[in-house]
Every structure is written in C-alpha cells, then in structure tokens.
Design a protein around this motif. Structure first.
Motif, PDB file in Angstrom:
ATOM      1  N   PHE A  39      30.220  21.829  35.233  1.00  0.00           N
ATOM      2  CA  PHE A  39      29.665  22.435  35.207  1.00  0.00           C
ATOM      3  C   PHE A  39      30.868  23.933  36.339  1.00  0.00           C
ATOM      4  O   PHE A  39      30.020  23.935  36.927  1.00  0.00           O
ATOM      5  N   THR A  40      31.727  23.726  37.106  1.00  0.00           N
ATOM      6  CA  THR A  40      32.293  24.667  37.627  1.00  0.00           C
ATOM      7  C   THR A  40      33.329  24.851  37.077  1.00  0.00           C
ATOM      8  O   THR A  40      34.387  25.191  35.956  1.00  0.00           O
ATOM      9  N   PHE A  41      34.399  25.736  37.713  1.00  0.00           N
ATOM     10  CA  PHE A  41      35.740  26.390  37.907  1.00  0.00           C
ATOM     11  C   PHE A  41      36.337  26.074  38.533  1.00  0.00           C
ATOM     12  O   PHE A  41      36.015  26.149  39.776  1.00  0.00           O
ATOM     13  N   THR A  42      37.525  25.961  38.247  1.00  0.00           N
ATOM     14  CA  THR A  42      38.563  25.269  39.720  1.00  0.00           C
ATOM     15  C   THR A  42      39.552  26.181  39.274  1.00  0.00           C
ATOM     16  O   THR A  42      40.295  26.036  38.281  1.00  0.00           O
ATOM     17  N   PRO A  43      40.611  27.068  40.878  1.00  0.00           N
ATOM     18  CA  PRO A  43      39.467  26.659  41.590  1.00  0.00           C
ATOM     19  C   PRO A  43      38.431  27.919  41.374  1.00  0.00           C
ATOM     20  O   PRO A  43      38.571  28.214  40.356  1.00  0.00           O
ATOM     21  N   ASP A  44      37.463  27.515  42.241  1.00  0.00           N
ATOM     22  CA  ASP A  44      36.414  28.247  42.350  1.00  0.00           C
ATOM     23  C   ASP A  44      36.621  29.448  42.902  1.00  0.00           C
ATOM     24  O   ASP A  44      35.183  30.109  42.626  1.00  0.00           O
ATOM     25  N   GLN A  45      37.141  30.235  43.663  1.00  0.00           N
ATOM     26  CA  GLN A  45      37.465  31.057  43.995  1.00  0.00           C
ATOM     27  C   GLN A  45      38.824  31.856  44.662  1.00  0.00           C
ATOM     28  O   GLN A  45      40.193  30.588  44.169  1.00  0.00           O
ATOM     29  N   VAL A  46      39.510  32.924  44.048  1.00  0.00           N
ATOM     30  CA  VAL A  46      40.730  33.235  44.554  1.00  0.00           C
ATOM     31  C   VAL A  46      40.499  34.569  45.358  1.00  0.00           C
ATOM     32  O   VAL A  46      38.958  35.919  45.090  1.00  0.00           O
ATOM     33  N   THR A  47      41.609  34.832  45.861  1.00  0.00           N
ATOM     34  CA  THR A  47      41.631  36.348  46.438  1.00  0.00           C
ATOM     35  C   THR A  47      42.637  37.150  45.899  1.00  0.00           C
ATOM     36  O   THR A  47      44.078  36.651  45.904  1.00  0.00           O
ATOM     37  N   LEU A  48      42.226  38.438  45.644  1.00  0.00           N
ATOM     38  CA  LEU A  48      43.231  39.195  44.486  1.00  0.00           C
ATOM     39  C   LEU A  48      43.581  40.508  45.773  1.00  0.00           C
ATOM     40  O   LEU A  48      42.718  41.271  46.677  1.00  0.00           O
ATOM     41  N   LYS A  49      44.571  41.607  45.281  1.00  0.00           N
ATOM     42  CA  LYS A  49      45.444  42.624  46.603  1.00  0.00           C
ATOM     43  C   LYS A  49      44.658  43.710  45.251  1.00  0.00           C
ATOM     44  O   LYS A  49      44.904  43.576  44.243  1.00  0.00           O
ATOM     45  N   ARG A  50      43.662  44.488  46.403  1.00  0.00           N
ATOM     46  CA  ARG A  50      43.508  45.983  44.848  1.00  0.00           C
ATOM     47  C   ARG A  50      44.591  46.152  44.403  1.00  0.00           C
ATOM     48  O   ARG A  50      45.917  46.854  45.485  1.00  0.00           O
ATOM     49  N   GLY A  51      45.174  47.511  43.634  1.00  0.00           N
ATOM     50  CA  GLY A  51      45.537  47.840  43.089  1.00  0.00           C
ATOM     51  C   GLY A  51      47.071  46.666  42.184  1.00  0.00           C
ATOM     52  O   GLY A  51      47.750  47.480  41.822  1.00  0.00           O
ATOM     53  N   GLN A  52      47.119  45.788  42.652  1.00  0.00           N
ATOM     54  CA  GLN A  52      47.603  44.498  42.576  1.00  0.00           C
ATOM     55  C   GLN A  52      47.582  44.260  41.041  1.00  0.00           C
ATOM     56  O   GLN A  52      46.939  43.543  40.368  1.00  0.00           O
ATOM     57  N   PRO A  53      48.345  44.180  39.490  1.00  0.00           N
ATOM     58  CA  PRO A  53      48.091  43.427  38.774  1.00  0.00           C
ATOM     59  C   PRO A  53      48.182  42.092  38.496  1.00  0.00           C
ATOM     60  O   PRO A  53      48.937  41.353  39.209  1.00  0.00           O
ATOM     61  N   VAL A  54      47.178  41.461  37.583  1.00  0.00           N
ATOM     62  CA  VAL A  54      46.666  40.415  37.496  1.00  0.00           C
ATOM     63  C   VAL A  54      46.574  40.195  36.347  1.00  0.00           C
ATOM     64  O   VAL A  54      46.202  41.275  35.200  1.00  0.00           O
ATOM     65  N   SER A  60      39.411  26.157  29.096  1.00  0.00           N
ATOM     66  CA  SER A  60      38.681  25.353  28.635  1.00  0.00           C
ATOM     67  C   SER A  60      39.217  24.255  28.574  1.00  0.00           C
ATOM     68  O   SER A  60      39.559  23.536  28.421  1.00  0.00           O
ATOM     69  N   ALA A  61      37.911  23.028  29.133  1.00  0.00           N
ATOM     70  CA  ALA A  61      38.991  21.438  29.554  1.00  0.00           C
ATOM     71  C   ALA A  61      37.996  21.062  28.506  1.00  0.00           C
ATOM     72  O   ALA A  61      38.059  19.233  28.087  1.00  0.00           O
ATOM     73  N   ASP A  62      37.031  21.192  28.038  1.00  0.00           N
ATOM     74  CA  ASP A  62      36.077  20.445  27.318  1.00  0.00           C
ATOM     75  C   ASP A  62      34.944  21.383  26.295  1.00  0.00           C
ATOM     76  O   ASP A  62      35.585  21.063  24.844  1.00  0.00           O
ATOM     77  N   VAL A  63      34.188  22.181  26.335  1.00  0.00           N
ATOM     78  CA  VAL A  63      32.938  22.770  25.632  1.00  0.00           C
ATOM     79  C   VAL A  63      33.836  24.153  25.739  1.00  0.00           C
ATOM     80  O   VAL A  63      34.748  24.572  26.625  1.00  0.00           O
ATOM     81  N   SER A  64      33.158  25.423  25.068  1.00  0.00           N
ATOM     82  CA  SER A  64      33.864  26.473  25.271  1.00  0.00           C
ATOM     83  C   SER A  64      33.497  26.968  26.405  1.00  0.00           C
ATOM     84  O   SER A  64      31.818  26.258  27.282  1.00  0.00           O
ATOM     85  N   HIS A  65      34.097  28.138  26.798  1.00  0.00           N
ATOM     86  CA  HIS A  65      33.920  28.627  28.234  1.00  0.00           C
ATOM     87  C   HIS A  65      33.574  29.913  28.094  1.00  0.00           C
ATOM     88  O   HIS A  65      34.643  30.605  27.079  1.00  0.00           O
ATOM     89  N   SER A 101      30.123  33.069  30.868  1.00  0.00           N
ATOM     90  CA  SER A 101      29.394  33.444  29.816  1.00  0.00           C
ATOM     91  C   SER A 101      29.041  33.467  28.330  1.00  0.00           C
ATOM     92  O   SER A 101      28.822  33.538  27.702  1.00  0.00           O
ATOM     93  N   VAL A 102      29.169  31.637  28.425  1.00  0.00           N
ATOM     94  CA  VAL A 102      28.715  30.747  27.052  1.00  0.00           C
ATOM     95  C   VAL A 102      27.748  29.130  27.599  1.00  0.00           C
ATOM     96  O   VAL A 102      28.715  28.508  28.366  1.00  0.00           O
ATOM     97  N   PHE A 103      27.188  29.609  27.203  1.00  0.00           N
ATOM     98  CA  PHE A 103      26.680  28.733  26.905  1.00  0.00           C
ATOM     99  C   PHE A 103      26.910  26.915  26.549  1.00  0.00           C
ATOM    100  O   PHE A 103      27.905  27.321  26.460  1.00  0.00           O
ATOM    101  N   CYS A 104      26.967  25.747  27.793  1.00  0.00           N
ATOM    102  CA  CYS A 104      27.745  24.587  27.886  1.00  0.00           C
ATOM    103  C   CYS A 104      26.899  23.868  28.819  1.00  0.00           C
ATOM    104  O   CYS A 104      27.580  22.842  28.624  1.00  0.00           O
ATOM    105  N   GLY A 105      25.650  24.007  28.680  1.00  0.00           N
ATOM    106  CA  GLY A 105      24.608  23.112  29.152  1.00  0.00           C
ATOM    107  C   GLY A 105      23.394  23.078  29.978  1.00  0.00           C
ATOM    108  O   GLY A 105      23.837  24.588  30.431  1.00  0.00           O
ATOM    109  N   SER A 106      23.387  21.934  30.614  1.00  0.00           N
ATOM    110  CA  SER A 106      21.786  22.040  31.850  1.00  0.00           C
ATOM    111  C   SER A 106      22.613  22.443  32.865  1.00  0.00           C
ATOM    112  O   SER A 106      22.073  23.234  33.475  1.00  0.00           O
TER     113      SER A 106
END
Length: 119
Positions: A39-54, A60-65, A101-106
């Motif tokens: 029940f995690t995101f890896t990484p769980d945070q990222v830093t972006l620059k305003r105005g720079q397209p990404v 998804s490593a197991d079930v739908s997420h 945004s997709v229910f994936c368990g407890s």
C-alpha cells in the motif's frame, strides 16, 4: 524560361528544408516513474519545477492502482501489472498530496504521494 520555372518551384522547398534543419530540437520531457504496490508508492514524493513539462509514469506492481491529484486535475490509472502515463506541466508552485484512486485493499487510504513544485 524552363530554368526560371524550375528555380521557382524548388526555392520554397529549399527554404522550408533549411528552416527545418536549423530548428532547435525541443528537449524531451523528464519522465517521473512511480511504482504502486500495496500500500505504497515508490518513490512516495518527487520535486518538479514549475513550467517544466514532465511525463508521469505509473506502474502497478500487483493489483490495479491509480494516482489522483484533485487540485491539479490529474487522475492516472494502471491496471494489474500494467503501466500508464500522462503528460503534465506544473503551473503553480506548492506541495500537492495525491492518493491512490483505485480501491486496492485495506491499506488503500494510506497510499499517499507528495508532489513538490518549486519555482
């Protein structure tokens, strides 16, 4: 006369090709790769620059997420064992918390991702 019409017919093509050859190539958007797994995101945070397209890439490593940032209008969903991506250009600075945004368990409600957008 033939030579004149020939030159007139190739001049636009030469001008077009030289402007294409002299065009500065646009850099490819940075890819932000995120793996979702109960029940995690890896990484769980990222830093972006305003105005720079990404391109945000969600794998998804197991079930739908999914990964949704309501404030930014982003909702990306990846099926079980699949990858999905969405282009994104941050327009405002700040810290934005996204969630699965997709229910994936407890532990679904604990899946958070923080997007830091700096100037």
């Amino acid at each position: 006369m033939r030579m004149k019409s020939f030159l007139l017919s190739i001049c636009p093509a030469l001008l077009l090709s030289s402007s294409v050859l002299n065009a500065t190539p646009q850099p490819q958007p940075e890819r932000v790769e995120i793996t979702a797994k109960r029940f995690t995101f890896t990484p769980d945070q990222v830093t972006l620059k305003r105005g720079q397209p990404v391109v945000i890439v969600l794998e998804s490593a197991d079930v739908s997420h999914g990964l949704q940032f309501r404030e930014l209008g982003i909702n990306i969903k990846a099926g079980k064992g699949k990858t999905a991506e969405v282009p994104f250009t941050p327009t405002k600075a700040g810290d934005f918390t996204g969630q699965c945004s997709v229910f994936c368990g407890s532990g679904h409600g604990r899946m958070k991702f923080v997007l830091h957008v700096v100037e």
